[in-house]
Design a protein around this motif. Structure first.
Motif, PDB file in Angstrom:
ATOM      1  N   GLY A 253      49.520  29.174  57.528  1.00 16.00           N
ATOM      2  CA  GLY A 253      49.418  30.273  58.488  1.00 16.00           C
ATOM      3  C   GLY A 253      48.535  29.868  59.641  1.00 16.00           C
ATOM      4  O   GLY A 253      48.066  28.718  59.705  1.00 16.00           O
ATOM      5  N   GLY A 254      48.320  30.827  60.552  1.00 15.34           N
ATOM      6  CA  GLY A 254      47.511  30.549  61.734  1.00 15.34           C
ATOM      7  C   GLY A 254      46.037  30.469  61.388  1.00 15.34           C
ATOM      8  O   GLY A 254      45.335  29.526  61.739  1.00 15.34           O
ATOM      9  N   ARG A 255      45.563  31.509  60.695  1.00 15.26           N
ATOM     10  CA  ARG A 255      44.170  31.482  60.261  1.00 15.26           C
ATOM     11  C   ARG A 255      44.167  30.926  58.849  1.00 15.26           C
ATOM     12  O   ARG A 255      44.769  31.519  57.940  1.00 15.26           O
ATOM     13  CB  ARG A 255      43.576  32.886  60.325  1.00 15.26           C
ATOM     14  N   VAL A 256      43.528  29.800  58.644  1.00 13.47           N
ATOM     15  CA  VAL A 256      43.671  29.077  57.379  1.00 13.47           C
ATOM     16  C   VAL A 256      42.533  29.395  56.410  1.00 13.47           C
ATOM     17  O   VAL A 256      42.762  29.697  55.238  1.00 13.47           O
ATOM     18  CB  VAL A 256      43.762  27.555  57.651  1.00 13.47           C
ATOM     19  N   LEU A 257      41.306  29.330  56.916  1.00 16.63           N
ATOM     20  CA  LEU A 257      40.131  29.548  56.060  1.00 16.63           C
ATOM     21  C   LEU A 257      39.094  30.334  56.849  1.00 16.63           C
ATOM     22  O   LEU A 257      39.090  30.299  58.083  1.00 16.63           O
ATOM     23  CB  LEU A 257      39.488  28.210  55.672  1.00 16.63           C
TER      24      LEU A 257
ATOM     25  N   ALA B 164      30.617  34.239  59.661  1.00  9.25           N
ATOM     26  CA  ALA B 164      31.896  33.741  59.144  1.00  9.25           C
ATOM     27  C   ALA B 164      32.694  33.102  60.274  1.00  9.25           C
ATOM     28  O   ALA B 164      32.958  33.742  61.297  1.00  9.25           O
ATOM     29  CB  ALA B 164      32.705  34.882  58.523  1.00  9.25           C
ATOM     30  N   VAL B 165      33.052  31.837  60.096  1.00 13.60           N
ATOM     31  CA  VAL B 165      33.795  31.101  61.121  1.00 13.60           C
ATOM     32  C   VAL B 165      35.204  30.844  60.607  1.00 13.60           C
ATOM     33  O   VAL B 165      35.379  30.304  59.513  1.00 13.60           O
ATOM     34  CB  VAL B 165      33.102  29.753  61.428  1.00 13.60           C
ATOM     35  N   VAL B 166      36.200  31.249  61.397  1.00 14.95           N
ATOM     36  CA  VAL B 166      37.591  31.035  60.999  1.00 14.95           C
ATOM     37  C   VAL B 166      38.033  29.630  61.421  1.00 14.95           C
ATOM     38  O   VAL B 166      37.792  29.215  62.554  1.00 14.95           O
ATOM     39  CB  VAL B 166      38.510  32.105  61.622  1.00 14.95           C
ATOM     40  N   VAL B 167      38.653  28.910  60.477  1.00 13.66           N
ATOM     41  CA  VAL B 167      39.259  27.619  60.802  1.00 13.66           C
ATOM     42  C   VAL B 167      40.761  27.873  60.911  1.00 13.66           C
ATOM     43  O   VAL B 167      41.388  28.349  59.958  1.00 13.66           O
ATOM     44  CB  VAL B 167      38.960  26.567  59.712  1.00 13.66           C
ATOM     45  N   ALA B 168      41.315  27.585  62.109  1.00 15.09           N
ATOM     46  CA  ALA B 168      42.705  27.962  62.385  1.00 15.09           C
ATOM     47  C   ALA B 168      43.562  26.725  62.645  1.00 15.09           C
ATOM     48  O   ALA B 168      43.050  25.614  62.825  1.00 15.09           O
ATOM     49  CB  ALA B 168      42.740  28.886  63.599  1.00 15.09           C
ATOM     50  N   SER B 169      44.874  26.967  62.672  1.00 22.59           N
ATOM     51  CA  SER B 169      45.837  25.893  62.936  1.00 22.59           C
ATOM     52  C   SER B 169      45.964  25.674  64.437  1.00 22.59           C
ATOM     53  O   SER B 169      45.907  26.632  65.217  1.00 22.59           O
ATOM     54  CB  SER B 169      47.226  26.298  62.419  1.00 22.59           C
TER      55      SER B 169
ATOM     56  N   HIS C 154      39.894  31.635  51.465  1.00 22.70           N
ATOM     57  CA  HIS C 154      41.229  31.211  51.903  1.00 22.70           C
ATOM     58  C   HIS C 154      41.926  32.352  52.639  1.00 22.70           C
ATOM     59  O   HIS C 154      41.832  33.495  52.230  1.00 22.70           O
ATOM     60  CB  HIS C 154      42.097  30.855  50.688  1.00 22.70           C
ATOM     61  N   SER C 155      42.648  32.017  53.730  1.00 20.29           N
ATOM     62  CA  SER C 155      43.476  33.022  54.419  1.00 20.29           C
ATOM     63  C   SER C 155      44.923  32.573  54.369  1.00 20.29           C
ATOM     64  O   SER C 155      45.730  33.157  53.674  1.00 20.29           O
ATOM     65  CB  SER C 155      43.078  33.174  55.881  1.00 20.29           C
ATOM     66  N   GLY C 156      45.247  31.518  55.133  1.00 18.93           N
ATOM     67  CA  GLY C 156      46.623  31.027  55.160  1.00 18.93           C
ATOM     68  C   GLY C 156      46.683  29.688  54.458  1.00 18.93           C
ATOM     69  O   GLY C 156      46.659  28.642  55.120  1.00 18.93           O
ATOM     70  N   THR C 157      46.748  29.712  53.124  1.00 20.54           N
ATOM     71  CA  THR C 157      46.853  28.461  52.357  1.00 20.54           C
ATOM     72  C   THR C 157      47.941  28.614  51.298  1.00 20.54           C
ATOM     73  O   THR C 157      48.275  29.726  50.906  1.00 20.54           O
ATOM     74  CB  THR C 157      45.536  28.110  51.616  1.00 20.54           C
ATOM     75  N   ARG C 158      48.481  27.492  50.865  1.00 20.82           N
ATOM     76  CA  ARG C 158      49.398  27.514  49.717  1.00 20.82           C
ATOM     77  C   ARG C 158      49.241  26.213  48.944  1.00 20.82           C
ATOM     78  O   ARG C 158      48.732  25.217  49.480  1.00 20.82           O
ATOM     79  CB  ARG C 158      50.843  27.696  50.163  1.00 20.82           C
TER      80      ARG C 158
END
Ligand code: AMP
Ligand code: GLY
Length: 428
Positions: free
Chosen positions: A378-382, A330-335, A364-368
């Protein structure tokens, strides 16, 4: 059965997907959820760290099971309030959640139960903390005692930075009340592994080990974050070692909490360093890990909802967890800027294309959703998770999918599970 899931991050997105795979789950309600979870579940926007608000939502939707994802509701007593109203809950009461909410409490219990951990002491005064730190020598490990979203820990070779870290926490008010006490610890050297188990208060059923990447940049450089990626299983943690950790660390902690009259019901998480002297606990958490869950749950063949319900109702004895042989990365895509200040509201594109890669799920982590578009929030997006028959295939799939996702300034580590892939190829 109807299930209420609390939380809104990548972990909860993976939990929602695992719950939806269960034939027993007829309806899923998530609070507050996120746009990813909202694709297949009803979402309700409430403050999940407010016990009264959660109970009132439960009264409206009458779930047969409540699954709590993050730590904030646990520490705030949401599970206590739900149980008092008769709901089966997967998530510990406030008192048992102190294994995460207070590092000094966790240390005391570990010491009493002879659970191997870094030697550490708590301080409220700068001079005493500095003296203890000097006695231990570098590298220095300075921690805020309370919850700080994975960012309250400073590990450094630089004495001046360590002293400043102590001052910032104790005097400067950095991390607020979480930092009013600091814990100074000996440095543990070794690869890290996370072992997470279902617990019904007495019996535990472990998940396979996972590994999280805490630092922001490739090569474990940069600041500590909430986690930039993960994989499971962990080639450096053999089955025998995992079994020993389950016995000597997880079961020992569950027994210690039961003996205090505060049984642990939910997911118990031990983060360990595999040192040359054996595994040593770095931290306990009272919940599934984020992003470990995004690499664990796609591998689990057993019914996740049944395991959560059996934990919540004291019926784990005799249950086993079955996993597919596929590995998961799992790879986190961040801001841009994370874990520091970062922009939000940027348009996200390419998720569908990413999900068309074989074995891939995007959590999804930090999405709207706003103005009809999916945006960063958010910082961590997906988290982009990929199953594969080995780490080479799972990494290739994960990174191919990551390359499909676009938003301004999107970044992520490029070395998630590289260590495992090299080991697999016999090079490490
Ligand atoms: P924690 O929030 O306690 O998990 O700490 C965050 C990260 O800091 C851990 O995952 C480790 O990478 C590092 N860390 C914490 N405590 C220690 C320690 N005693 N020795 C070495 N590294 C540590
Ligand atoms: N991945 C570390 C945590 O969930 O605390």
């Amino acid at each position: 059965m109807k299930v209420l899931l609390l939380g809104s991050g990548g972990r909860e997105s993976a939990m929602a997907a695992a719950l939806q795979r269960s034939p027993a789950v007829t309806e899923l309600v998530a609070a507050p959820g996120n746009p990813g979870i909202g694709r297949t579940a009803e979402v309700c926007s409430i403050d999940v760290a407010d016990p009264a608000a959660v109970v009132s939502l439960a009264e409206r939707c009458r779930p047969a099971l409540v699954v709590v994802g993050p730590e904030a509701p646990l520490v705030a007593g949401v599970s206590d309030a739900l149980r008092a109203n008769g709901y089966p809950v997967f998530g510990p009461d406030k008192e048992a959640a102190r294994i995460e909410g207070s590092k000094s409490f966790a240390k005391e219990l570990m010491e009493c139960s002879e659970i191997p951990t870094a030697r550490g002491r708590s301080f409220n005064e700068v001079s005493l903390a500095v003296a203890h730190m000097d006695a231990l020598g570098p590298p220095y490990v300075v921690k805020a005692d309370g919850l700080a979203a994975g960012k309250g820990v400073l590990v450094t070779q630089d004495r001046a930075e360590a002293v400043m870290g102590i001052e910032e926490r104790l005097v400067g008010g950095r991390f607020g009340d979480a930092g009013r006490t600091v814990v100074i610890e000996e440095f543990l050297d070794g690869e890290e592994v996370s072992v997470i188990a279902f617990s019904d208060g007495r019996t535990v059923v472990p998940c396979p080990p996972a590994q999280d990447y805490k630092r922001a940049l490739d090569g474990d450089k940069g600041l500590n974050t909430g986690g930039m990626g993960s994989y499971s299983p962990v080639p450096s943690c053999s089955d025998e070692l995992a079994a020993a950790i389950t016995d000597e660390v997880i079961e020992a902690m569950v027994a210690a909490l039961a003996a205090r009259g505060t049984p642990f019901i939910g997911a118990i998480y031990a983060g360990l360093a595999l040192t040359t002297e054996g595994p040593r606990v770095i931290e306990f958490n009272a919940r599934f890990g984020d992003p470990e869950t995004q690499a664990l749950l796609p591998r689990i063949e057993s019914d996740f909802a049944e395991l959560c319900l059996a934990s919540a109702t004291g019926q784990l004895e005799g249950m086993k967890l079955h996993c597919r042989s596929d590995v998961c990365v799992a790879v986190v895509v961040a801001s841009e800027g994370y874990p520091g200040p970062h922009k939000t509201g940027l348009v996200i594109e390419g998720i569908e294309e990413a999900e068309s890669v074989a074995g891939v799920e995007v959590f999804h982590s930090g999405t709207r959703l706003s103005e009809g578009m999916l945006r960063t929030d958010g910082g961590r997006v997906l988290a982009v998770s990929a199953l594969g028959q080995d780490f080479s295939q799972a990494r290739a799939r994960a990174y191919q999918a990551v390359s499909c996702v676009h938003f301004e300034g999107a970044l992520g580590r490029t070395d998630i599970a590289l260590r495992a892939e090299l080991k697999e190829r016999g090079r490490a």
